[in-house]
Motif scaffolding. Sequence first.
Motif, PDB file in Angstrom:
ATOM      1  N   ASN A 153       0.119   7.117  -3.887  1.00  0.00           N
ATOM      2  CA  ASN A 153      -0.129   6.142  -2.992  1.00  0.00           C
ATOM      3  C   ASN A 153      -0.376   6.639  -1.805  1.00  0.00           C
ATOM      4  O   ASN A 153       0.626   7.909  -1.394  1.00  0.00           O
ATOM      5  CB  ASN A 153       1.012   5.183  -2.670  1.00  0.00           C
ATOM      6  CG  ASN A 153       1.309   4.406  -4.006  1.00  0.00           C
ATOM      7  OD1 ASN A 153       0.385   4.024  -4.446  1.00  0.00           O
ATOM      8  ND2 ASN A 153       2.472   3.795  -4.009  1.00  0.00           N
ATOM      9  N   SER A 180       1.448   7.942   5.199  1.00  0.00           N
ATOM     10  CA  SER A 180       2.618   8.310   4.573  1.00  0.00           C
ATOM     11  C   SER A 180       1.805   8.437   3.112  1.00  0.00           C
ATOM     12  O   SER A 180       0.827   7.973   2.637  1.00  0.00           O
ATOM     13  CB  SER A 180       3.502   7.052   3.985  1.00  0.00           C
ATOM     14  OG  SER A 180       2.638   5.884   3.805  1.00  0.00           O
ATOM     15  N   ASN A 182       2.764   9.198  -0.921  1.00  0.00           N
ATOM     16  CA  ASN A 182       4.114   9.044  -1.915  1.00  0.00           C
ATOM     17  C   ASN A 182       3.387   9.520  -3.360  1.00  0.00           C
ATOM     18  O   ASN A 182       2.390   9.022  -3.749  1.00  0.00           O
ATOM     19  CB  ASN A 182       4.655   7.773  -2.380  1.00  0.00           C
ATOM     20  CG  ASN A 182       5.240   7.278  -0.896  1.00  0.00           C
ATOM     21  OD1 ASN A 182       6.468   7.585  -0.707  1.00  0.00           O
ATOM     22  ND2 ASN A 182       4.563   6.456  -0.138  1.00  0.00           N
ATOM     23  N   TRP A 183       4.111  10.424  -4.124  1.00  0.00           N
ATOM     24  CA  TRP A 183       3.611  10.830  -5.427  1.00  0.00           C
ATOM     25  C   TRP A 183       4.726  10.947  -6.362  1.00  0.00           C
ATOM     26  O   TRP A 183       5.909  11.360  -5.999  1.00  0.00           O
ATOM     27  CB  TRP A 183       2.838  12.307  -5.178  1.00  0.00           C
ATOM     28  CG  TRP A 183       2.481  12.741  -6.378  1.00  0.00           C
ATOM     29  CD1 TRP A 183       1.730  12.247  -7.580  1.00  0.00           C
ATOM     30  CD2 TRP A 183       2.976  14.201  -6.965  1.00  0.00           C
ATOM     31  NE1 TRP A 183       1.554  13.148  -8.532  1.00  0.00           N
ATOM     32  CE2 TRP A 183       2.294  14.348  -8.328  1.00  0.00           C
ATOM     33  CE3 TRP A 183       3.839  15.039  -6.672  1.00  0.00           C
ATOM     34  CZ2 TRP A 183       2.770  15.268  -9.205  1.00  0.00           C
ATOM     35  CZ3 TRP A 183       4.148  16.047  -7.314  1.00  0.00           C
ATOM     36  CH2 TRP A 183       3.595  16.324  -8.603  1.00  0.00           C
ATOM     37  N   ASN A 184       4.677  10.337  -7.439  1.00  0.00           N
ATOM     38  CA  ASN A 184       5.788  10.406  -8.646  1.00  0.00           C
ATOM     39  C   ASN A 184       5.130  10.889  -9.669  1.00  0.00           C
ATOM     40  O   ASN A 184       3.900  10.546 -10.214  1.00  0.00           O
ATOM     41  CB  ASN A 184       6.193   8.831  -8.685  1.00  0.00           C
ATOM     42  CG  ASN A 184       6.910   8.341  -7.899  1.00  0.00           C
ATOM     43  OD1 ASN A 184       8.213   8.544  -7.639  1.00  0.00           O
ATOM     44  ND2 ASN A 184       6.233   7.531  -6.808  1.00  0.00           N
ATOM     45  N   ALA A 200       9.677  12.819  -7.423  1.00  0.00           N
ATOM     46  CA  ALA A 200       9.042  12.159  -6.539  1.00  0.00           C
ATOM     47  C   ALA A 200       9.067  12.839  -5.173  1.00  0.00           C
ATOM     48  O   ALA A 200      10.066  13.745  -4.753  1.00  0.00           O
ATOM     49  CB  ALA A 200       9.788  10.862  -6.337  1.00  0.00           C
ATOM     50  N   SER A 202       7.471  12.393  -1.225  1.00  0.00           N
ATOM     51  CA  SER A 202       7.071  11.675  -0.267  1.00  0.00           C
ATOM     52  C   SER A 202       6.985  12.370   1.204  1.00  0.00           C
ATOM     53  O   SER A 202       7.928  13.332   1.447  1.00  0.00           O
ATOM     54  CB  SER A 202       7.769  10.461  -0.058  1.00  0.00           C
ATOM     55  OG  SER A 202       9.158  10.684   0.487  1.00  0.00           O
ATOM     56  N   TYR A 203       5.878  11.931   2.032  1.00  0.00           N
ATOM     57  CA  TYR A 203       6.004  12.343   3.428  1.00  0.00           C
ATOM     58  C   TYR A 203       5.315  11.466   4.174  1.00  0.00           C
ATOM     59  O   TYR A 203       4.430  10.755   4.039  1.00  0.00           O
ATOM     60  CB  TYR A 203       5.053  13.684   3.632  1.00  0.00           C
ATOM     61  CG  TYR A 203       4.790  14.291   4.875  1.00  0.00           C
ATOM     62  CD1 TYR A 203       5.864  14.900   5.590  1.00  0.00           C
ATOM     63  CD2 TYR A 203       3.591  14.459   5.655  1.00  0.00           C
ATOM     64  CE1 TYR A 203       5.835  15.312   6.660  1.00  0.00           C
ATOM     65  CE2 TYR A 203       3.591  14.917   6.785  1.00  0.00           C
ATOM     66  CZ  TYR A 203       4.650  15.345   7.343  1.00  0.00           C
ATOM     67  OH  TYR A 203       4.503  15.654   8.626  1.00  0.00           O
ATOM     68  N   LYS A 204       6.316  11.287   5.324  1.00  0.00           N
ATOM     69  CA  LYS A 204       5.641  10.223   6.438  1.00  0.00           C
ATOM     70  C   LYS A 204       5.559  10.794   7.914  1.00  0.00           C
ATOM     71  O   LYS A 204       6.694  11.711   7.859  1.00  0.00           O
ATOM     72  CB  LYS A 204       6.955   8.918   6.432  1.00  0.00           C
ATOM     73  CG  LYS A 204       6.964   8.118   5.434  1.00  0.00           C
ATOM     74  CD  LYS A 204       8.101   7.067   5.506  1.00  0.00           C
ATOM     75  CE  LYS A 204       7.942   6.356   4.396  1.00  0.00           C
ATOM     76  NZ  LYS A 204       9.061   5.158   4.493  1.00  0.00           N
ATOM     77  N   THR A 346      11.034  -1.895  -2.608  1.00  0.00           N
ATOM     78  CA  THR A 346      11.746  -0.416  -3.108  1.00  0.00           C
ATOM     79  C   THR A 346      13.210  -0.236  -2.204  1.00  0.00           C
ATOM     80  O   THR A 346      12.786  -0.394  -1.130  1.00  0.00           O
ATOM     81  CB  THR A 346      10.950   0.551  -2.990  1.00  0.00           C
ATOM     82  OG1 THR A 346      10.599   0.598  -1.806  1.00  0.00           O
ATOM     83  CG2 THR A 346       9.796   0.479  -4.118  1.00  0.00           C
TER      84      THR A 346
END
Length: 415
Positions: A153, A180, A182-184, A200, A202-204, A346
């Motif tokens: 995402n 942002s 997000n990678w799973n 997982a 994630s970076y924001k 979530t």
Amino acid sequence: MKTTMTLKTSLAFALMAVMALVATAHEGEGPDVEPSMLYAPLVYDSYVPGTNAHPVTGKASELYALDAGDEWLQEAMDEAARTRQLRQRVMIENPQLVAYNANRLPEAPPEGVINADPRQGLLTVAPAQVNIEDVTPDAPPALPVHNWLHVFNASLQFTQSYISGNWYQGGENNLALLGSINWNCNLNQDIHPNWLFNNALSYKLGISTTHGDSIRKYLINEDNFLFTSQLGYKAVKNWYYSAMLQFTTQFLNNYKTNTRTMTAAFLSPAELNIGLGMTYNLKKADDRMFTLAIAPISYNLKYCRNITDIDPVRFGIDAGHHSKSTVGSNFEAKLLWRFNPSVMLTSRVYMFTNYEYVQGDWENTLDFNIGKYLTTQFYTHLRFDRSRPRDNDWNYWQFKEILSLGVIYRFATVN
């Protein structure tokens, strides 16, 4: 008298059939017979009142009428009524001509081939011979097997945020732009049911204009990189023996408003946690997933690369030191609940203790999808950390809230 009436009825029935044949014959050709119930065998199905009377000659019914011309409909209904009443008069007066009852019709004869024998004057029916070619069907195409399932995402959103004054990375309330990723990447448990391997990343990054800062034109109010990994082997049902890893940091420099005092930078702070324990994993379809990881044995490392410009005490590290290692216990719980295709929640709860202090995070994200690429997101982050100095207003609590509207792109690998 009865015999005379029966004979008249039979003659009338035959006369109507002959007239139908003559009326439908073409000049110079054989008769082109239109379908009619007059030619069908007599089969009793039900009784129609008024059968003993002569067939109707007027309109069949005035209950059915069209807005436009309905002459064709009335003619068809009159013809059907006359045919039905005539057939039933014949059946009532000549029951010996009724071969069957509609409720007790014989089985249809099997399909066959008629063979003629002129010498004996016989016609015989032989079963039809069906030739089935011995054709081996083509093998279905092999479906791709994915050992790893990916979900990606990426979003870019406008935000409104509120941050408590003692937030450990600093920041201020403002309107901002938030991006942002997000990678799973998870091991496919349909292929490997005894293993659990979830990763997982994630970076924001949030950037906002600042009107109260006379030194800088923009402010970094969100800069958070998080990587988590779980590796487990099934113990019983939904429980796994597992090892857990979590790493978090930020990349850009951040400053306190109207000063040159640096509050955070790359690897300042950074935190690594590694634990051994058990993981409970539950998945119901694709709309509800819950994971609980408990690590009675956990190693925690806090690190601050730049202790010249940043006070490491802000992150629970002793003054003058780059890092601090402790051993304790931690647990993490994750929940994904998709209420419908457009609304998803979530939630993540993480807590670590070395039995001297407690540190915990509770993050909640509520996504409202508007079409395929638009989304509204409400994000809250509540943090408790007794390893850092106490704040007069918030005590050991910290809080962040973000409301955003923007675009989103999704990509997923389906099993």
